[in-house]
Scaffold this active site. Sequence first.
Site, short mmCIF file in Angstrom:
data_model
loop_
_atom_site.label_atom_id
_atom_site.label_comp_id
_atom_site.label_asym_id
_atom_site.label_seq_id
_atom_site.Cartn_x
_atom_site.Cartn_y
_atom_site.Cartn_z
N GLU A 60 0.87 -1.17 0.00
CA GLU A 60 0.00 0.00 0.00
C GLU A 60 0.91 1.22 0.00
O GLU A 60 1.77 1.33 0.88
CB GLU A 60 -0.87 -0.02 1.26
N ARG A 117 5.00 -12.43 10.29
CA ARG A 117 5.68 -11.16 10.03
C ARG A 117 7.08 -11.21 10.60
O ARG A 117 7.34 -11.91 11.57
CB ARG A 117 4.99 -10.01 10.77
N LYS A 163 4.32 0.88 9.43
CA LYS A 163 4.38 2.15 8.69
C LYS A 163 3.72 3.28 9.48
O LYS A 163 4.16 4.42 9.39
CB LYS A 163 3.69 1.98 7.34
#
Length: 560
Positions: free
Chosen positions: A38, A264, A274
């Site tokens: 994204e 992750r 982020k």
Amino acid sequence: MASETSTADTVNNFVRDIIKDDLGAGRVTGVVTRFPPEPNGYLHLGHAKSICLNFGVAEEFGGRCHLRFDDTNPAKEEQEYIDAIMRDVRWLGFDWGEHLYHASDYFEQLYDWAVHLIKTGHAYVDDLSKDEMSALKGDWNKPGQNSPFRERSAEENLDLFARMRAGEFPEGARVLRAKIDMTSGNMNLRDPVLYRILHTAHPRTGNAWCIYPNYDFAHGQSDAIEHVTHSLCTLEFEDHRPLYDWFLDNLPVPARPRQYEFARLNLAYTVLSKRILTKLVEDGHVTGWDDPRMPTIAGMRRRGVPAAALRAFVRSIGVARAYSTVGLDQFEAPIREHLNTAAERRMAVLRPLKLVIENYPQGQTETLTAINHPNDPGAGTREVTFGREIYIERDDFMEVPVKKFHRLAPGAEVRLRYAYLVTCTGVVKDESGVVVEVHCTYDPATRGGNAPDGRKVKGTIHWVAADAVPADIRLFNPLFTRPDPGANGHVLDDINPQSLEVLHGALVEPSVAALPVGEAVQFERTGYFCADLNSRPGALIFNRTVGLNDTWAKVQAGGG
Ligand code: ATP
Ligand code: MG
């Protein structure tokens, strides 16, 4: 594509096994993966793991990997991020070729599929406010309740949805929801929102749309449109898989991707989110996304971590489903290993202390030969100047030496790297008692650093001569003070106020001044460095990428 990636992830990688099985059993005929960022921030080390995995398996099995921007939220997405992401993926050594896509490329198709769901009775326009909707959603222990708008006719829904698209309603007035099951044990299946009204221009589609699909409605279908075979994502999307499958079951999609989840990357003393990294940048805790302390790919590059070293790190941690936190030692080891081979050696003194060689003739200098790489004769040699006054590391002298200190101290003999054996004869102090000069004598018979009588000298220290060039040297510590930032309160409270240490007036060998920005060099005994982006002739700046294994630190800590 970088050759090192062809063996990528041979360690502990269950995804490869799944793909091999699928190919072997004929469930797929080729492999198509994608990396779907994204564009709302710069890529970080977690993304590097996902990039290496997706591009790595595609290459290994002769398939392809797409780069797809998941640009469904125009409010947070920016062109700067899109450019940075492409730059960083390429720098890491991967190439998507012609396969660059955007979720926004599919807005028209996704809209048609939303209409399809309405027509088949699988979606409805809901007029409830956000609060009313969440009040009816229930929770883990409580089933949700149907919206009063759930039983609208297809005709009414089609009309309202078309008018949403036409811009007739303000933001928040209506949403399109899937009609699944408000009592499902999986919250994602309680009539999730598919479209919301956003009167915001989009970086790619401009003002063409004022309704935007939610990530969940765009993601799986985008994979299907691109004929992605293995849709690899992190574990937090495991609970979304039933929803993605529901869409695929209820829509005339051209392909059936399978989703597999992996854990992750978590790194000690580091935040890989982020949202929080954006905060660090916006609030000025760092100088930007590419601050060398940032765990971003851009930050790592500026710090001097070569792309191959980053890939080696990702390879070393493997891919699994179990959560774990990688230690900073595990992070640094493969980087150090890579740089040990890749980086030439030079001498630099971080905290200079003048050394005067009393019996070395005034005004004389000589040229000595230094080795560029101890394990690579092909790297050749260079010449270094030696003279009566040189500089050594302040730490390499102790007036009152502690036990096991093998470096310079009054009466002690030490080897000056590539030069001579010297014996300390005394010191000069300033008014406040700080040693400002160390005096010594040298043994002219030991040129090159070896005694003809074979006498043992344990310590070897580095130095620079009067022709050394001043430089600022930046040493980095972790950005956070705890291995699990935020675990005991707010993450920003755990910011390390000492993450940056700048040494002004360090001295480097003249040959170092010409090193290109980013090129790795080992300063003997102090670590791996590179010239910073802002380094200029006359104002040199070096970043320490990683330190060397410091056995002395262990000794001081009592480790022997
Ligand atoms: P963040 O939590 O930092 O905002 P994200 O998951 O929202 O990250 P995306 O741009 O949506 O960021 O992620 C792109 C891809 O990178 C996704 O497939 C995601 O699963 C993967 N990814 C993100 N963070 C990590 C991580 N820490 N480890 C491994 N993969 C990650
Ligand atoms: Mg995300």
